[in-house]
Design a protein around this motif. Sequence first.
Motif: not given
Length: 508
Positions: A62, A65, A121
């Motif tokens: 995460r 990004n 995610l």
Amino acid sequence: MSTPTTRAVINVDLGGPVINRHLYGHFAEHLGRCIYGGFWVGEDSELPNVGGIRTDVVEALRALNIPNLRWPGGCFADEYHWQDGIGPRQDRPIMVNTHWGNVEENNHFGTHEFMALCELLGADPYVNGNVGSGTVREMSEWVEYLTRDGDSPMVRQRKANGREKAWRVPFWGIGNEAWGCGGNMRPEAYADEARRFATFLRDHGDNKLYRIAAGANDDNLAWTEALMKAVSCLGCGNKPRGFFQGISFHYYTHDGDGIHRSHATDFDDTQYYRTMIKAADIDRVIKAHRAVMDSYDPAGVVGLVCDEWGTWWQVDEGTNPGFLQQQNTLRDALVAGLHFDIFHSHAERLIMANIAQTVNVLQSMILTDDQGGLVLTPTYHVFEMNKGHQDAASLAVHQPGGPATIDVDGTALAQVTASASRKGDTVLISAGNLSLDSGTMIDFDLRGGSVSAARGRILTADRPQAHNTVAEPTAVAPVELEVRVTDGHLIADLPPHSFATIEVDLAS
């Protein structure tokens, strides 16, 4: 002796094509310890998890990004039958993963688990369907199962398996490597299959599919041309027919001896430079595919997708050869930085790229063990340092007189490669020094805007073979880079074999 200077000019007010965030995509195949032991540990594991998905892996990704995740393959996709991976896990049939290690696959990680992973995610799902051993109906029903609301046989089945609302699944791969493990087809034969399958991959509700036809290995332009002929005509100026929206190609980097033949950490200077030459050659390959596509689609309607890229070395000693687990060094990180500089320069046509692979396989972001160890690789840090380029306007980086080069077996390798982008009043510059023994002072002349502040980070080590382990997790990790700002010039020192980013605030 003074340090040589690398000068470049960046016009920050002349934005080019937007760098699609999906160029920073990832790939997770049922291969070795990528899924099982990487992402998936099961709900009964002592390791922290959410519904069986390993928590620390999700948290690390995460931070990148991560924009999309491709699954379930790869070669595995063309022997995967999605109905085997839904419903109660204890009732799912066992299959044999014939491509990767000839191991038994219990199908505990299937469609619902993958969608849960993407939700954790915050990534768009990229589902690769089965053309090689599957049917049109099978893939069409998978789309319906995942993306349709209302009432239908597939909707009722999904609801019975615990998911009421449809998911958004934008990206669909029509098979994988049809020239090889996906069916050993000829380009024209696969092009017909791609049209047939795509016809029955429907848009349900607001979910609009981006259908990606499986294309070339490296620079095999016959595949790109056959696929473009399937949707358009040479020089006619017509808008391509909408059977598929993207065409893929795959490109792996090695040191000249071929994939999986050389050692991941034990390499000499010659092997290092040959690796960089191979990595840099993806620029030529992309230009070649673009030229074919431009001839049939001058408006750029059809996107180019590099949905497998990365380094491919010998497996770690003592591991299953079919699991493709390899160590990840500073050399690999520099390959990644070089690829992104090239990807950014092709942002007009190149809309997606997926590194192979995310966890424990090939050029991975993360290495894990079953005792809870987790290592962020040098390649991970390049993705993290570069994440500000996602969805930013590309900026041209001009090196007056051309870059200094290194001669590698008669081929010129640019010593310093760089790319830049702008989002709002923030400019991000990436630069890599590929020389093994020569540092350089970089001098970026920013024009068309006033610099109010600049911050730098650098990734390097004492040697390109350096890598991270559970015992030494930060042997290769980014640290602060001193950046001097003088009259719109950004000046910093780049040591040998290093990658750096500079984030610039422009005065409003």
